[in-house]
Enzyme design. Structure first.
Site, PDB file in Angstrom:
ATOM      1  N   TRP A   1       0.097   9.420  13.798  1.00 33.54           N
ATOM      2  CA  TRP A   1       0.206   8.769  12.490  1.00 33.54           C
ATOM      3  C   TRP A   1       1.256   9.434  11.597  1.00 33.54           C
ATOM      4  O   TRP A   1       1.381   9.069  10.415  1.00 33.54           O
ATOM      5  CB  TRP A   1      -1.149   8.783  11.777  1.00 33.54           C
ATOM      6  CG  TRP A   1      -2.115   7.786  12.315  1.00 33.54           C
ATOM      7  CD1 TRP A   1      -3.136   7.999  13.198  1.00 33.54           C
ATOM      8  CD2 TRP A   1      -2.152   6.386  12.014  1.00 33.54           C
ATOM      9  NE1 TRP A   1      -3.801   6.838  13.468  1.00 33.54           N
ATOM     10  CE2 TRP A   1      -3.225   5.823  12.747  1.00 33.54           C
ATOM     11  CE3 TRP A   1      -1.384   5.555  11.190  1.00 33.54           C
ATOM     12  CZ2 TRP A   1      -3.550   4.472  12.683  1.00 33.54           C
ATOM     13  CZ3 TRP A   1      -1.716   4.210  11.127  1.00 33.54           C
ATOM     14  CH2 TRP A   1      -2.779   3.682  11.866  1.00 33.54           C
TER      15      TRP A   1
ATOM     16  N   TYR B   1      -8.452   2.281   8.460  1.00 33.33           N
ATOM     17  CA  TYR B   1      -9.595   2.072   9.355  1.00 33.33           C
ATOM     18  C   TYR B   1     -10.894   2.787   8.965  1.00 33.33           C
ATOM     19  O   TYR B   1     -11.909   2.146   8.698  1.00 33.33           O
ATOM     20  CB  TYR B   1      -9.209   2.493  10.775  1.00 33.33           C
ATOM     21  CG  TYR B   1      -8.074   1.718  11.348  1.00 33.33           C
ATOM     22  CD1 TYR B   1      -8.267   0.456  11.908  1.00 33.33           C
ATOM     23  CD2 TYR B   1      -6.782   2.230  11.328  1.00 33.33           C
ATOM     24  CE1 TYR B   1      -7.218  -0.270  12.439  1.00 33.33           C
ATOM     25  CE2 TYR B   1      -5.715   1.513  11.847  1.00 33.33           C
ATOM     26  CZ  TYR B   1      -5.935   0.264  12.406  1.00 33.33           C
ATOM     27  OH  TYR B   1      -4.894  -0.448  12.920  1.00 33.33           O
TER      28      TYR B   1
ATOM     29  N   GLU C   1      -8.481  10.866  17.235  1.00 31.85           N
ATOM     30  CA  GLU C   1      -8.291   9.753  16.300  1.00 31.85           C
ATOM     31  C   GLU C   1      -9.601   8.986  16.107  1.00 31.85           C
ATOM     32  O   GLU C   1      -9.954   8.624  14.966  1.00 31.85           O
ATOM     33  CB  GLU C   1      -7.201   8.814  16.798  1.00 31.85           C
ATOM     34  CG  GLU C   1      -6.938   7.657  15.838  1.00 31.85           C
ATOM     35  CD  GLU C   1      -6.143   6.526  16.472  1.00 31.85           C
ATOM     36  OE1 GLU C   1      -5.183   6.071  15.834  1.00 31.85           O
ATOM     37  OE2 GLU C   1      -6.493   6.095  17.588  1.00 31.85           O
TER      38      GLU C   1
ATOM     39  N   ASP D   1       1.225  -3.592  20.046  1.00 29.30           N
ATOM     40  CA  ASP D   1       2.390  -2.980  20.697  1.00 29.30           C
ATOM     41  C   ASP D   1       1.968  -2.655  22.134  1.00 29.30           C
ATOM     42  O   ASP D   1       1.276  -1.670  22.380  1.00 29.30           O
ATOM     43  CB  ASP D   1       2.770  -1.726  19.910  1.00 29.30           C
ATOM     44  CG  ASP D   1       3.832  -0.866  20.577  1.00 29.30           C
ATOM     45  OD1 ASP D   1       4.228  -1.151  21.732  1.00 29.30           O
ATOM     46  OD2 ASP D   1       4.256   0.118  19.947  1.00 29.30           O
TER      47      ASP D   1
ATOM     48  N   ARG E   1      -4.748  -8.114  15.489  1.00 28.80           N
ATOM     49  CA  ARG E   1      -3.778  -9.083  14.968  1.00 28.80           C
ATOM     50  C   ARG E   1      -2.390  -8.851  15.544  1.00 28.80           C
ATOM     51  O   ARG E   1      -1.590  -9.784  15.681  1.00 28.80           O
ATOM     52  CB  ARG E   1      -3.713  -9.010  13.436  1.00 28.80           C
ATOM     53  CG  ARG E   1      -3.198  -7.682  12.908  1.00 28.80           C
ATOM     54  CD  ARG E   1      -2.950  -7.672  11.409  1.00 28.80           C
ATOM     55  NE  ARG E   1      -2.467  -6.373  10.989  1.00 28.80           N
ATOM     56  CZ  ARG E   1      -1.196  -5.995  11.025  1.00 28.80           C
ATOM     57  NH1 ARG E   1      -0.260  -6.832  11.456  1.00 28.80           N
ATOM     58  NH2 ARG E   1      -0.840  -4.779  10.641  1.00 28.80           N
TER      59      ARG E   1
ATOM     60  N   CYS F   1      -4.197  -2.993  12.468  1.00 28.58           N
ATOM     61  CA  CYS F   1      -3.824  -3.887  13.577  1.00 28.58           C
ATOM     62  C   CYS F   1      -5.084  -4.315  14.330  1.00 28.58           C
ATOM     63  O   CYS F   1      -5.308  -5.498  14.546  1.00 28.58           O
ATOM     64  CB  CYS F   1      -2.844  -3.199  14.511  1.00 28.58           C
ATOM     65  SG  CYS F   1      -1.250  -2.836  13.752  1.00 28.58           S
TER      66      CYS F   1
END
Length: 302
Positions: A94, A135, A72, A207, A204, A184
């Site tokens: 994803w 991203y 990733e 999890d 922000r 995130c």
């Protein structure tokens, strides 16, 4: 206290910062509804710090999917936003988001069939595998204006390492509506002192059970990679989280993780000297001494 005990206590303290936050959310967090309908228990404005000078902060109280983290991160660095290359490397972190959009279009493939077709059919992947300008796009081509933030960070670290402007922003209000999931982990900044590189990342939304262990390892690894490229030592990763939450359906999994003993962190090294961030390959990462407890499964809230 002996030197060995000091080192061991440092390692334990690093994983303990994650586990103690996990326990604190379970015990005193606020129960809230969320966009997925699952519900979360959350605290706001939390910070963890991880020393990178000797150890790599890959949690040991459950096995963390490092292969997926590396693929990733390389995907981000390449500026990619389509899941095609991820699924071709058997990385499925994803998958749910483009599949949910595909389902809403009235198509009939199962998720497994969908992923197999993304992997094998490039035209299908182009049509259905994109996450929008997430991203990697913002890192390397901010706002679709060929602003390469990541390379700018590297150039500035070489030219002006004490600058207070060495940062990358992934949350772009101008394009957030085009993203299947707004970033995130939305901003990260670098800091140099005494020839050592540290990174602070603001997230922000975090999890805690599924995502945060990935984020800790990913940004620690990114810090190490950039330090390698610019010729600095690696020092610290500082993780700041806004909405710091546990999904209601992860409570039992968290309690199982909290019942386990912490083990020694592993180490990470690179197989060769690399001076260009674009040259890193999966085979360049060598993890040593990782002896975690077994993984713990939990559902992703989409």
């Amino acid at each position: 206290m002996s030197e060995n005990n000091v080192t061991k206590n440092t390692i334990v303290s690093a994983e303990s910062s994650y586990l103690s936050l996990l326990a604190r959310i379970l015990e005193s967090g606020n129960d809230r509804m969320d966009r997925t309908g699952t519900g979360t228990r959350a605290l706001f404005g939390e910070t963890m710090r991880f020393d990178l000078s000797e150890w790599f902060p890959l949690l040991t109280t459950k096995k963390v999917f490092l292969r997926g983290i590396i693929h990733e991160l390389l995907w981000f660095i390449r500026g990619e936003t389509n899941i095609e290359s991820l699924v071709q490397n058997n990385v499925h972190i994803w998958d749910e988001w483009p599949y949910a959009v595909y389902q809403r279009g009235g198509w009939q493939l199962s998720q497994q069939e969908f992923i197999e077709k993304v992997s094998s059919d490039h035209e299908f992947a182009r049509e259905h595998g994109s996450l929008g300008p997430v991203y990697g796009h913002q890192w390397r081509n901010f706002n679709s204006e060929w602003i390469d933030q990541l390379q700018s960070v590297i150039d500035t670290l070489k030219r002006d390492p004490y600058s207070r402007r060495i940062l990358v922003v992934a949350y772009n209000p101008a394009q957030v509506g085009q993203m299947l999931l707004p970033p995130c982990h939305m901003m990260f900044q670098f800091f140099v002192t005494d020839g050592k590189l540290s990174c602070l990342m603001y997230q922000r939304s975090g999890d805690m059970f599924l995502g945060i262990p990935f984020n800790i390892a990913s940004y620690s690894l990114l810090t190490m990679m950039i330090a390698e490229v610019v010729g600095l030592e690696y020092w610290e990763f500082v993780h700041v989280i806004g909405d710091t939450h546990i999904y209601h359906n992860h409570f039992d999994a968290c309690r199982e993780q909290l019942s386990r003993d912490m083990r020694t962190f592993p180490t990470m090294k690179f197989a060769r000297k690399i001076t260009d961030i674009n040259d890193f390959q999966y085979e360049d990462f060598i993890l040593e001494g990782y002896d975690p407890h077994p993984s713990i499964k939990a559902a992703v809230a989409v």
